[in-house]
Design a protein around this motif. Structure first.
Motif, PDB file in Angstrom:
ATOM      1  N   TYR A   1      39.515  37.780  39.232  1.00  0.00           N
ATOM      2  CA  TYR A   1      40.967  37.682  39.092  1.00  0.00           C
ATOM      3  C   TYR A   1      41.622  39.057  39.132  1.00  0.00           C
ATOM      4  N   MET A   2      42.759  39.111  39.826  1.00  0.00           N
ATOM      5  CA  MET A   2      43.590  40.314  39.894  1.00  0.00           C
ATOM      6  C   MET A   2      44.962  39.951  39.340  1.00  0.00           C
ATOM      7  N   VAL A   3      45.642  40.933  38.774  1.00  0.00           N
ATOM      8  CA  VAL A   3      46.988  40.726  38.250  1.00  0.00           C
ATOM      9  C   VAL A   3      47.901  41.830  38.772  1.00  0.00           C
ATOM     10  N   ALA A   4      49.132  41.460  39.083  1.00  0.00           N
ATOM     11  CA  ALA A   4      50.169  42.416  39.477  1.00  0.00           C
ATOM     12  C   ALA A   4      51.374  42.192  38.576  1.00  0.00           C
ATOM     13  N   THR A   5      51.871  43.279  37.997  1.00  0.00           N
ATOM     14  CA  THR A   5      53.070  43.188  37.173  1.00  0.00           C
ATOM     15  C   THR A   5      54.290  43.097  38.069  1.00  0.00           C
ATOM     16  N   ASP A   6      55.450  42.899  37.474  1.00  0.00           N
ATOM     17  CA  ASP A   6      56.689  42.767  38.241  1.00  0.00           C
ATOM     18  C   ASP A   6      57.050  44.026  39.024  1.00  0.00           C
ATOM     19  N   THR A   7      56.456  45.168  38.672  1.00  0.00           N
ATOM     20  CA  THR A   7      56.713  46.406  39.406  1.00  0.00           C
ATOM     21  C   THR A   7      55.706  46.623  40.530  1.00  0.00           C
ATOM     22  N   GLY A   8      54.676  45.761  40.630  1.00  0.00           N
ATOM     23  CA  GLY A   8      53.693  45.868  41.699  1.00  0.00           C
ATOM     24  C   GLY A   8      52.416  46.587  41.312  1.00  0.00           C
ATOM     25  N   GLU A   9      52.274  46.986  40.050  1.00  0.00           N
ATOM     26  CA  GLU A   9      51.041  47.629  39.592  1.00  0.00           C
ATOM     27  C   GLU A   9      49.953  46.562  39.482  1.00  0.00           C
ATOM     28  N   THR A  10      48.774  46.809  40.091  1.00  0.00           N
ATOM     29  CA  THR A  10      47.700  45.814  40.079  1.00  0.00           C
ATOM     30  C   THR A  10      46.516  46.298  39.262  1.00  0.00           C
ATOM     31  N   GLU A  11      45.762  45.310  38.773  1.00  0.00           N
ATOM     32  CA  GLU A  11      44.586  45.599  37.966  1.00  0.00           C
ATOM     33  C   GLU A  11      43.613  44.428  38.099  1.00  0.00           C
ATOM     34  N   SER A  12      42.328  44.743  38.124  1.00  0.00           N
ATOM     35  CA  SER A  12      41.303  43.701  38.138  1.00  0.00           C
ATOM     36  C   SER A  12      41.056  43.255  36.706  1.00  0.00           C
ATOM     37  N   LEU A  13      40.964  41.952  36.484  1.00  0.00           N
ATOM     38  CA  LEU A  13      40.749  41.445  35.130  1.00  0.00           C
ATOM     39  C   LEU A  13      39.272  41.290  34.780  1.00  0.00           C
ATOM     40  N   ASN A  14      38.434  41.010  35.766  1.00  0.00           N
ATOM     41  CA  ASN A  14      37.010  40.790  35.467  1.00  0.00           C
ATOM     42  C   ASN A  14      36.119  41.225  36.630  1.00  0.00           C
ATOM     43  N   GLN A  15      36.356  42.397  37.173  1.00  0.00           N
ATOM     44  CA  GLN A  15      35.648  42.877  38.358  1.00  0.00           C
ATOM     45  C   GLN A  15      34.144  43.013  38.125  1.00  0.00           C
ATOM     46  N   LYS A  16      33.739  43.446  36.958  1.00  0.00           N
ATOM     47  CA  LYS A  16      32.307  43.661  36.685  1.00  0.00           C
ATOM     48  C   LYS A  16      31.565  42.361  36.367  1.00  0.00           C
ATOM     49  N   ARG A  17      32.303  41.279  36.127  1.00  0.00           N
ATOM     50  CA  ARG A  17      31.668  40.021  35.738  1.00  0.00           C
ATOM     51  C   ARG A  17      31.742  38.927  36.776  1.00  0.00           C
ATOM     52  N   ALA A  18      32.541  39.096  37.826  1.00  0.00           N
ATOM     53  CA  ALA A  18      32.722  37.996  38.787  1.00  0.00           C
ATOM     54  C   ALA A  18      32.738  38.509  40.215  1.00  0.00           C
ATOM     55  N   LYS A  19      32.035  37.804  41.082  1.00  0.00           N
ATOM     56  CA  LYS A  19      32.096  38.019  42.529  1.00  0.00           C
ATOM     57  C   LYS A  19      32.321  36.643  43.145  1.00  0.00           C
ATOM     58  N   VAL A  20      33.298  36.552  44.052  1.00  0.00           N
ATOM     59  CA  VAL A  20      33.711  35.258  44.595  1.00  0.00           C
ATOM     60  C   VAL A  20      33.770  35.348  46.115  1.00  0.00           C
ATOM     61  N   SER A  21      33.313  34.292  46.790  1.00  0.00           N
ATOM     62  CA  SER A  21      33.510  34.188  48.231  1.00  0.00           C
ATOM     63  C   SER A  21      34.939  33.714  48.465  1.00  0.00           C
ATOM     64  N   VAL A  22      35.679  34.426  49.300  1.00  0.00           N
ATOM     65  CA  VAL A  22      37.089  34.092  49.523  1.00  0.00           C
ATOM     66  C   VAL A  22      37.309  33.302  50.811  1.00  0.00           C
ATOM     67  N   ASP A  23      36.254  32.656  51.321  1.00  0.00           N
ATOM     68  CA  ASP A  23      36.364  31.895  52.564  1.00  0.00           C
ATOM     69  C   ASP A  23      37.101  30.576  52.407  1.00  0.00           C
ATOM     70  N   GLY A  24      37.132  30.027  51.217  1.00  0.00           N
ATOM     71  CA  GLY A  24      37.787  28.734  51.003  1.00  0.00           C
ATOM     72  C   GLY A  24      39.250  28.882  50.633  1.00  0.00           C
ATOM     73  N   ARG A  25      39.784  27.843  50.006  1.00  0.00           N
ATOM     74  CA  ARG A  25      41.158  27.850  49.495  1.00  0.00           C
ATOM     75  C   ARG A  25      41.110  27.549  48.015  1.00  0.00           C
ATOM     76  N   GLY A  26      42.072  28.058  47.292  1.00  0.00           N
ATOM     77  CA  GLY A  26      42.112  27.837  45.852  1.00  0.00           C
ATOM     78  C   GLY A  26      43.484  27.377  45.402  1.00  0.00           C
ATOM     79  N   LYS A  27      43.525  26.806  44.214  1.00  0.00           N
ATOM     80  CA  LYS A  27      44.775  26.422  43.570  1.00  0.00           C
ATOM     81  C   LYS A  27      44.614  26.743  42.095  1.00  0.00           C
ATOM     82  N   THR A  28      45.459  27.635  41.594  1.00  0.00           N
ATOM     83  CA  THR A  28      45.362  28.096  40.217  1.00  0.00           C
ATOM     84  C   THR A  28      46.415  27.412  39.361  1.00  0.00           C
TER      85      THR A  28
END
Length: 185
Positions: free
Chosen positions: A139-166
């Motif tokens: 998961y990644m997060v962006a604040t209203d000013t556009g600053e981004t940060e990874s929330l769990n980069q060291k714990r999760a790796k995901v294939s982005v070939d599919g589609r998601g709904k959060t």
């Protein structure tokens, strides 16, 4: 005697405000921001005329990206647009003069973005509303000013070939962020 008025005729010499405008094309993602409607269709981001959310000039009211657009989300500072290269911020309120800035080079899962309120606690309290999406590094997060940060980069790796709904759910007093994934294979 009755007065007659022809309402459909413009005064002589007046420029028609809607000349060369047509319906906004359809697409996969639709968002509204600052009196405009934004539609992502394939690799093209279409936007309506200001204060005319149903009309666009198809010769000028679009921005091309590399590969298919994977999500669009409005922020206070501009519009987040994800494509095959990562996530871009279109800074400003006018898309015709917006500056594009890369805010995350990590590949994104299509359709996995969600806008969350400032009251939702992640690792820390957010100063304002934010956008969260699922990327190859979790998961990644962006604040209203556009600053981004990874929330769990060291714990999760995901294939982005599919589609998601959060979605945001609350279960037994705990707020949860859940992404349902459909595989493309």
């Amino acid at each position: 005697a009755f007065s007659q008025y022809l309402v459909t005729r413009q005064p002589d010499g007046a420029i028609q405000a809607t000349r060369n405008l047509s319906r906004l094309p359809g697409g996969q993602f639709i968002r509204g921001m600052n009196g405009r409607i934004y539609v992502a269709s394939g690799d093209t981001l279409w936007f309506s005329q200001a204060m005319r959310p149903h009309l666009c000039n198809q010769a000028h009211n679009h921005i091309r990206f590399v590969g298919d657009i994977r999500f669009i989300e409005p922020l206070t500072a501009g519009l987040l647009v994800a494509d095959d290269r990562g996530v871009w911020m279109l800074e400003g309120t006018d898309p015709t003069t917006a500056r594009q800035r890369l805010v995350s080079p990590t590949p994104v899962m299509a359709g996995s973005s969600i806008r969350v309120p400032a009251t939702m606690t992640l690792r820390t309290q957010l100063p304002s509303a934010a956008v969260i999406w699922l990327s190859a590094d979790g998961y990644m997060v962006a604040t209203d000013t556009g600053e981004t940060e990874s929330l769990n980069q060291k714990r999760a790796k995901v294939s982005v070939d599919g589609r998601g709904k959060t979605v945001i759910t609350e279960h037994q007093g705990t707020t949860q962020l859940v992404t349902l994934i459909t595989s493309s294979t």
